[in-house]
Design an enzyme around this catalytic site. Structure first.
Site, PDB file in Angstrom:
ATOM      1  N   LEU A  10      -0.965  -0.949  13.187  1.00 37.80           N
ATOM      2  CA  LEU A  10      -2.425  -0.885  13.320  1.00 37.80           C
ATOM      3  C   LEU A  10      -3.040  -0.604  11.957  1.00 37.80           C
ATOM      4  O   LEU A  10      -2.797   0.440  11.354  1.00 37.80           O
ATOM      5  CB  LEU A  10      -2.821   0.220  14.300  1.00 37.80           C
ATOM      6  CG  LEU A  10      -2.158   0.154  15.690  1.00 37.80           C
ATOM      7  CD1 LEU A  10      -2.745   1.230  16.606  1.00 37.80           C
ATOM      8  CD2 LEU A  10      -2.304  -1.216  16.324  1.00 37.80           C
ATOM      9  N   ARG A  17     -13.318   8.251   5.383  1.00 41.21           N
ATOM     10  CA  ARG A  17     -13.201   9.572   4.773  1.00 41.21           C
ATOM     11  C   ARG A  17     -12.483   9.573   3.422  1.00 41.21           C
ATOM     12  O   ARG A  17     -12.532  10.534   2.679  1.00 41.21           O
ATOM     13  CB  ARG A  17     -12.471  10.532   5.734  1.00 41.21           C
ATOM     14  CG  ARG A  17     -13.377  11.034   6.840  1.00 41.21           C
ATOM     15  CD  ARG A  17     -12.589  11.849   7.842  1.00 41.21           C
ATOM     16  NE  ARG A  17     -11.763  10.999   8.682  1.00 41.21           N
ATOM     17  CZ  ARG A  17     -10.777  11.454   9.464  1.00 41.21           C
ATOM     18  NH1 ARG A  17     -10.486  12.736   9.467  1.00 41.21           N
ATOM     19  NH2 ARG A  17     -10.091  10.623  10.221  1.00 41.21           N
ATOM     20  N   TYR A 388      -0.624  -7.471 -37.921  1.00 43.04           N
ATOM     21  CA  TYR A 388      -1.829  -8.087 -37.380  1.00 43.04           C
ATOM     22  C   TYR A 388      -2.777  -8.432 -38.520  1.00 43.04           C
ATOM     23  O   TYR A 388      -3.126  -7.568 -39.327  1.00 43.04           O
ATOM     24  CB  TYR A 388      -2.478  -7.078 -36.420  1.00 43.04           C
ATOM     25  CG  TYR A 388      -3.684  -7.584 -35.660  1.00 43.04           C
ATOM     26  CD1 TYR A 388      -3.633  -8.797 -34.982  1.00 43.04           C
ATOM     27  CD2 TYR A 388      -4.856  -6.833 -35.609  1.00 43.04           C
ATOM     28  CE1 TYR A 388      -4.732  -9.249 -34.275  1.00 43.04           C
ATOM     29  CE2 TYR A 388      -5.961  -7.275 -34.888  1.00 43.04           C
ATOM     30  CZ  TYR A 388      -5.898  -8.484 -34.236  1.00 43.04           C
ATOM     31  OH  TYR A 388      -6.986  -8.934 -33.528  1.00 43.04           O
ATOM     32  N   ARG A 441       5.645  -1.375 -56.505  1.00 43.51           N
ATOM     33  CA  ARG A 441       4.684  -0.289 -56.683  1.00 43.51           C
ATOM     34  C   ARG A 441       4.386  -0.166 -58.168  1.00 43.51           C
ATOM     35  O   ARG A 441       5.136  -0.667 -59.013  1.00 43.51           O
ATOM     36  CB  ARG A 441       5.247   1.015 -56.122  1.00 43.51           C
ATOM     37  CG  ARG A 441       6.480   1.512 -56.839  1.00 43.51           C
ATOM     38  CD  ARG A 441       6.989   2.830 -56.273  1.00 43.51           C
ATOM     39  NE  ARG A 441       8.031   3.354 -57.137  1.00 43.51           N
ATOM     40  CZ  ARG A 441       9.207   3.819 -56.701  1.00 43.51           C
ATOM     41  NH1 ARG A 441       9.506   3.812 -55.413  1.00 43.51           N
ATOM     42  NH2 ARG A 441      10.083   4.305 -57.556  1.00 43.51           N
TER      43      ARG A 441
HETATM   44  C1  UD1 Z   1      -4.299   8.659  17.418  1.00 41.57           C
HETATM   45  C2  UD1 Z   1      -3.825   8.979  18.837  1.00 41.57           C
HETATM   46  C3  UD1 Z   1      -3.507  10.472  18.919  1.00 41.57           C
HETATM   47  C4  UD1 Z   1      -2.486  10.859  17.888  1.00 41.57           C
HETATM   48  C5  UD1 Z   1      -2.965  10.431  16.495  1.00 41.57           C
HETATM   49  C6  UD1 Z   1      -1.841  10.626  15.494  1.00 41.57           C
HETATM   50  C7  UD1 Z   1      -5.004   7.418  20.257  1.00 41.57           C
HETATM   51  C8  UD1 Z   1      -6.073   7.224  21.247  1.00 41.57           C
HETATM   52  N1  UD1 Z   1      -4.841   8.625  19.767  1.00 41.57           N
HETATM   53  O1  UD1 Z   1      -5.520   9.341  17.253  1.00 41.57           O
HETATM   54  O2  UD1 Z   1      -3.015  10.791  20.212  1.00 41.57           O
HETATM   55  O3  UD1 Z   1      -2.248  12.250  17.940  1.00 41.57           O
HETATM   56  O4  UD1 Z   1      -3.311   9.037  16.468  1.00 41.57           O
HETATM   57  O5  UD1 Z   1      -2.297  10.392  14.200  1.00 41.57           O
HETATM   58  O6  UD1 Z   1      -4.313   6.474  19.933  1.00 41.57           O
HETATM   59  N2  UD1 Z   1      -6.981   1.605  14.695  1.00 41.57           N
HETATM   60  C9  UD1 Z   1      -7.169   0.270  14.779  1.00 41.57           C
HETATM   61  N3  UD1 Z   1      -8.129  -0.194  15.620  1.00 41.57           N
HETATM   62  C10 UD1 Z   1      -8.892   0.635  16.375  1.00 41.57           C
HETATM   63  C11 UD1 Z   1      -8.679   2.009  16.274  1.00 41.57           C
HETATM   64  C12 UD1 Z   1      -7.711   2.472  15.431  1.00 41.57           C
HETATM   65  O7  UD1 Z   1      -6.499  -0.511  14.113  1.00 41.57           O
HETATM   66  O8  UD1 Z   1      -9.734   0.117  17.111  1.00 41.57           O
HETATM   67  C13 UD1 Z   1      -5.948   2.110  13.788  1.00 41.57           C
HETATM   68  C14 UD1 Z   1      -6.497   2.991  12.701  1.00 41.57           C
HETATM   69  O9  UD1 Z   1      -6.835   2.244  11.558  1.00 41.57           O
HETATM   70  C15 UD1 Z   1      -5.343   3.937  12.445  1.00 41.57           C
HETATM   71  C16 UD1 Z   1      -4.645   4.033  13.791  1.00 41.57           C
HETATM   72  O10 UD1 Z   1      -5.073   2.921  14.533  1.00 41.57           O
HETATM   73  O11 UD1 Z   1      -4.424   3.399  11.508  1.00 41.57           O
HETATM   74  C17 UD1 Z   1      -4.946   5.324  14.529  1.00 41.57           C
HETATM   75  O12 UD1 Z   1      -6.316   5.362  14.860  1.00 41.57           O
HETATM   76  P1  UD1 Z   1      -7.181   6.667  14.779  1.00 41.57           P
HETATM   77  O13 UD1 Z   1      -8.552   6.371  15.161  1.00 41.57           O
HETATM   78  O14 UD1 Z   1      -6.960   7.326  13.467  1.00 41.57           O
HETATM   79  O15 UD1 Z   1      -6.510   7.542  15.935  1.00 41.57           O
HETATM   80  P2  UD1 Z   1      -6.564   9.082  16.055  1.00 41.57           P
HETATM   81  O16 UD1 Z   1      -7.881   9.511  16.512  1.00 41.57           O
HETATM   82  O17 UD1 Z   1      -6.034   9.708  14.823  1.00 41.57           O
END
Ligand code: UD1
Ligand code: CA
Length: 461
Positions: A10, A17, A388, A441
């Protein structure tokens, strides 16, 4: 169906942030992007598909350039509606998904992940014939993570921070965000997800429900799952990454005088090597056996061969230092420098794009650019190649065994033969043949008693 595994990474998030202009997956830990680490940890496990979103062209271009031979696929999640939605997108767009018996889901922002974690997940999954396994760890500060709610009958569910009860908030076992699923199970669960929760997102974690044939696998080392959301976390992860690397190297026989003040990303350092504090060694550098690297050295994309000694505060980039050469203190090797076996460079010597051959010696205060310095050549103090002319760079060649007196300049292009001797203070602009003596020199003039004419300081009685 074979036991093929698909790895879904993902990587659609923006990484707001981090306050950087590049998408989060491309943010660098040392020389490599965050997503590179996850790819490297999982590339031997299965075929990789990335879910991209924000600035997807940049992310995809980067992957295509860097991992050409891996044949990584991409799907595009236009709107980020949650981790469950990201996986839904994968299932909708990656038509081949069914040909994989297992699907692993990982995040692009956990650079400390290692292959062993994937292996243990797969092992648990297959040994217990489960439908899904989530990785977990315990933490003193579980805020923000999904909590692992285990029931007495051995079932489990994952409850997101925003949806926890007061009691659940106290649970310190949390979801690490890395899972393996039987693909059939995942596909079936994913289509039934809803966003009826306090975030209004589709949670991938809702695939873990009480009563399902799913389990959690807890890891003692939570560093594997360190996620990067801001630059402080990146700094912490960088420190941990180096710490792990230094520990591995130490176990393999590399001696660090002070592990907490050494910055070493190279994994290729030979046994018996000693590294002093405040040395910086990048991941592209290779260090041989029994090398000494003194305090404050910076070594980037360079090779230091066995038995070499790099003295304090030397700065080495894109260069090679061959066996038993001695460099420094305070030497700069600029790109393209090749320092031969047993050669010696002393303090305040700068070398650029030059070869200094076996046992040659340049001991003090010199600049050598675009030159080929022969074997056993001895160069005195304060030598300069004038390479150079304001428009072009020219070459200086000094043949084997020649002796160059102190304070000489070579106006390139120029060729000094073998076993030639150049007198101190010479500015040489014509070639010197083998075995010749050259001096260029002014002759000295001495006038008796004339000093008083120039001495302005009053005699002190
Ligand atoms: C998620 C988990 C949480 C876990 C945590 C660990 C869920 C609902 N929750 O939360 O249980 O403890 O990770 O770090 O999964 N991303 C996408 N598309 C989206 C949303 C997210 O690609 O629509 C990707 C983000 O870029 C990221 C990853 O998924 O790399 C995790 O998403 P994030 O929103 O950070 O999840 P957390 O709230 O941290
Ligand atoms: Ca996160």
């Amino acid at each position: 169906m074979s036991d093929k595994i698909s790895i879904v990474i993902l990587a659609a998030g923006k990484g707001t942030r981090l306050k950087m202009d590049i998408p989060k997956p491309l943010v660098k830990l040392e020389k490599h992007s965050l997503v590179d680490y996850v790819i490297n940890a999982s590339k031997n496990i299965g075929d990789i598909c990335l879910v991209t979103g924000h600035q997807k062209q940049l992310v995809e271009q980067h992957i295509e350039d860097k991992f050409k031979d891996l044949n990584i696929s991409f799907v595009h999640q236009q709107e980020q509606l949650g981790t469950g939605h990201a996986v839904q997108t994968y299932i909708e767009q990656f038509s081949d998904f069914k040909s994989y018996k297992y699907t692993i889901v990982a995040c692009a922002d956990t650079p400390l992940l290692e292959e062993i974690v994937f292996k243990e997940l797969i092992e648990k999954m297959t040994r217990e014939n489960l439908d899904a396994v989530a990785t977990t760890f315990k933490t003193e500060n579980p805020f923000g993570y999904g909590r692992i709610v285990r029931s007495e009958v051995g079932g489990l569910s994952i409850v997101e921070q925003k949806d926890t009860s007061d009691e659940q908030r106290l649970i310190n076992e949390v979801n690490a965000g890395l899972y393996i699923f039987k693909t059939d199970y995942l596909a079936q669960m994913i289509s039934s997800l809803d966003n009826d929760n306090n975030s209004g997102e589709f949670y991938l974690t809702d695939t873990f429900k009480e009563g399902a044939n799913v389990k959690a696998l807890m890891f003692e080392d939570k560093n594997y799952f360190l996620g990067i959301n801001d630059l402080y976390q990146l700094s912490v992860a960088t420190r941990k990454y180096m710490g792990r690397n230094i520990k591995n190297l130490s176990v393999d026989g590399v001696r660090f005088l002070d592990v907490s003040h050494t910055y070493c990303f190279s994994k290729k350092i030979g046994q018996g090597t000693l590294i002093y504090p405040n040395a910086h060694i990048d991941s592209a550098s290779i260090i041989g056996r029994d090398v000494i690297i003194e305090p404050g050295c910076f070594i980037e994309n360079s090779t230091i061969e066995d038995g070499a000694h790099i003295k304090a505060n030397s700065y080495i980039t894109d260069s090679i230092v061959r066996k038993k050469a001695k460099i420094g203190p305070m030497v700069q090797l600029r790109p393209g420098s090749d320092i031969g076996e047993g050669a010696k460079l002393g303090n305040f010597v700068e070398i650029k794009k030059s070869i200094v051959r076996e046992n040659a010696s340049v001991s003090h205060l010199s600049y050598i650019g675009d030159a080929d310095i022969g074997k056993d050549v001895n160069i005195g103090c304060g030598f300069i190649t004038c390479n150079y002319d304001g428009a072009n760079k020219h070459k200086t060649v000094i043949g084997e065994g020649s002796f160059i007196g102190s304070d000489c300049q070579m106006i390139a292009p120029i060729n000094i033969g073998k076993k030639a001797y150049i007198g101190s203070g010479s500015t040489i602009n014509k070639n010197v043949p083998d075995g010749a003596f050259a001096i260029a020199r002014e002759r000295q003039v001495t006038k008796e008693g004339m000093a008083k004419k120039f001495i302005k300081i009053k005699d002190k009685k």
